[in-house]
Design an enzyme around this catalytic site. Structure first.
Site, short mmCIF file in Angstrom:
data_model
loop_
_atom_site.label_atom_id
_atom_site.label_comp_id
_atom_site.label_asym_id
_atom_site.label_seq_id
_atom_site.Cartn_x
_atom_site.Cartn_y
_atom_site.Cartn_z
N GLY A 141 0.80 -1.24 0.00
CA GLY A 141 0.00 0.00 0.00
C GLY A 141 0.82 1.27 0.00
O GLY A 141 1.53 1.58 -0.96
N LYS A 212 2.87 -10.29 -3.80
CA LYS A 212 3.71 -9.13 -3.47
C LYS A 212 5.17 -9.55 -3.33
O LYS A 212 6.08 -8.85 -3.78
CB LYS A 212 3.19 -8.49 -2.17
CG LYS A 212 1.76 -7.94 -2.33
CD LYS A 212 1.12 -7.63 -0.99
CE LYS A 212 -0.30 -7.11 -1.13
NZ LYS A 212 -1.02 -7.04 0.13
N1 HSE Z 1 -6.09 -7.71 1.41
C1 HSE Z 1 -4.85 -7.01 1.32
C2 HSE Z 1 -4.26 -6.95 2.72
C3 HSE Z 1 -5.09 -5.63 0.79
O1 HSE Z 1 -4.94 -7.33 3.67
O2 HSE Z 1 -3.12 -6.57 2.89
C4 HSE Z 1 -3.88 -4.98 0.23
O3 HSE Z 1 -3.30 -5.72 -0.79
#
Ligand code: HSE
Length: 439
Positions: A141, A212
């Site tokens: 994020g 990620k």
């Molecule tokens: N579902 C993901 C999280 C949102 O909980 O980190 C961000 O990629």
């Protein structure tokens, strides 16, 4: 200095108007003056596309060109950048990104699944067309980890990247520790609070974190993204009892993404792990994310922040847009895609570390001796152990946990297979790796 008002504006199309899309549009409007000064040109919202035109999103887009089909927007002559916020590795999201690049437009995306699966091909296309493929918002994020690896730390040989990359899992594990409640109950809370992905198995099963991690590993080591090479275990089997045992030993249980360069190749793993409570990652709580990078020159760098939500994700999208507006175009994966080496997978069974084993032992004379004998027979040496009295409703079995001395993963897997068949062990034991200790 150029007058931003005299320069050609950067015309942006936003595909997908969920919370992040609305957040991006709010920043474009509310910080327009500053963004123009920072970029040397104005950033203009020139098109939008979403499923439902009538929905109230708390933003005024009445004067913005509307596209029923985001694929049409990706081809529109008067747009310079497409921001893809649709999500998913296939379907419309993929088509929109491919079309936009093929039409010579820059792309900004928050789509980790798309980059993890198709990043290399998309990166090639972006390079051919001389445009940017930016994806800061796809990983952790609001934490600028893509920029950190691609720019700030680029002089280093990176040896490892270890991260808490899924806020939902970190929230669940934190709540389980704080309240002693079960996984399923806390997951339901996370869903109600809107943290979990549409399909929560992507979060709790470790797939989201693996998307990620695969992206980070490519940037860290200059290799092709290898999502298939990530060993993935989720947090579904971790219990509140395991968490409290780990605390007694001085650890927290975290879902970690670990990418490490070893002599045998590149290790990529996502799994719950015990982390000593003295290291920064152990103290990252709730929905927060964090990434620790080890570079040969810089040493350790740790970044922590919010990994999801409107503000943090929109903040990351805007940083990509500002780079494009400034004319700063870099190879999507740190070096030109043609220079990315294939990722050579390090064999999992050679991993050397300490392990946590949690099991239910039969409550009879000699059962502990038999279990420790089985471990010794496989060459596993126990460093510490705790046995507790029977838990409610299970009077014939006792919770037992061990921490081993350093052992090879292959040895542990063989020991685990023995324990699974052992007459004194009820159910399937849980085996977790210990990470983050200085040796
Ligand atoms: N579902 C993901 C999280 C949102 O909980 O980190 C961000 O990629």
């Amino acid at each position: 200095m150029n007058d931003p008002l005299k320069a050609e504006p950067l015309k942006i199309g936003v595909a997908g108007l969920g919370t992040v899309g609305a957040g991006v549009i709010k920043i474009l409007k509310e910080r327009a003056g500053f963004l123009a000064d920072a970029s040397g040109r104005t950033l203009v919202l020139g098109g939008v596309s979403a499923r439902d035109r009538a929905k109230d999103r708390g933003i005024d887009i009445r004067d913005v060109r509307w596209f029923d089909d985001a694929r049409e927007m990706a081809k529109a002559d008067d747009l310079d950048v497409i921001v893809e916020l649709i999500g998913g590795s296939e379907g419309v999201a993929r088509e929109v990104v491919e079309l936009a690049l093929a039409h010579g437009k820059h792309v900004v995306t928050a789509n980790k699944a798309l980059i993890a699966h198709h990043g290399l091909a998309l990166g090639r296309l972006a390079e051919e067309k001389g445009v940017s493929l930016n994806y800061e918002a796809a990983v952790a994020g609001g934490i600028p980890i893509i920029k950190a690896l691609r720019e700030g730390l680029a002089a280093n040989e990176i040896t490892s990247v270890v991260g808490i990359l899924n806020g939902t899992c970190n929230y669940i594990l934190t709540e389980m520790e704080k309240t002693g409640r079960d996984f399923t109950e806390v997951l339901a809370d996370a869903q109600a609070l809107g943290y979990a992905e549409a399909d929560p198995s992507f979060d709790v099963g470790g797939i989201d974190a693996a998307h990620k991690l695969a992206i980070l590993a490519s940037l860290a080591f200059g290799v092709q993204i290898d999502f298939g090479g990530v060993h993935i275990e989720g947090i579904e089997r971790v219990t509140a009892t395991d968490i409290s045992f780990a605390r007694e030993f001085g650890y927290r249980i975290k879902l970690l993404g670990v990418a490490r360069k070893t002599e045998a190749g590149i290790e990529q793993r996502v799994h719950p792990a015990l982390v000593p409570d003295t290291v920064p990652l152990a103290n990252v709580m709730g929905v927060f994310n964090a990434v620790a990078v080890e570079g040969d020159r810089v040493g350790q760098v740790v970044l922590e922040g919010r990994g999801a939500g409107e503000g943090p994700t929109a903040s990351a999208v805007l940083s990509d847009l500002i780079d494009i507006a400034r004319g700063f175009i870099v190879p999507p994966f740190i070096v030109p895609t043609a220079r990315l080496a294939p990722s050579r997978e390090s064999p999992a069974d050679t991993h050397l570390g300490r392990y946590f084993l949690s099991l239910a032992a039969a409550d009879r004379a000699g059962s502990m001796a038999a279990i420790t004998r089985a471990l010794a027979d496989e060459g596993v040496s126990i460093e510490r152990m705790i046995q507790r009295g029977a838990e409610k409703g299970a009077t014939d079995r006792l919770p037992v946990v061990f921490i081993t001395h350093e052992t090879q993963e292959g040895t542990m897997q063989r020991a685990l297979a023995q324990l699974m068949q052992h007459q004194d062990v009820a159910g399937t034991p849980l085996m977790l790796r210990v990470e983050g200790e200085t040796r």
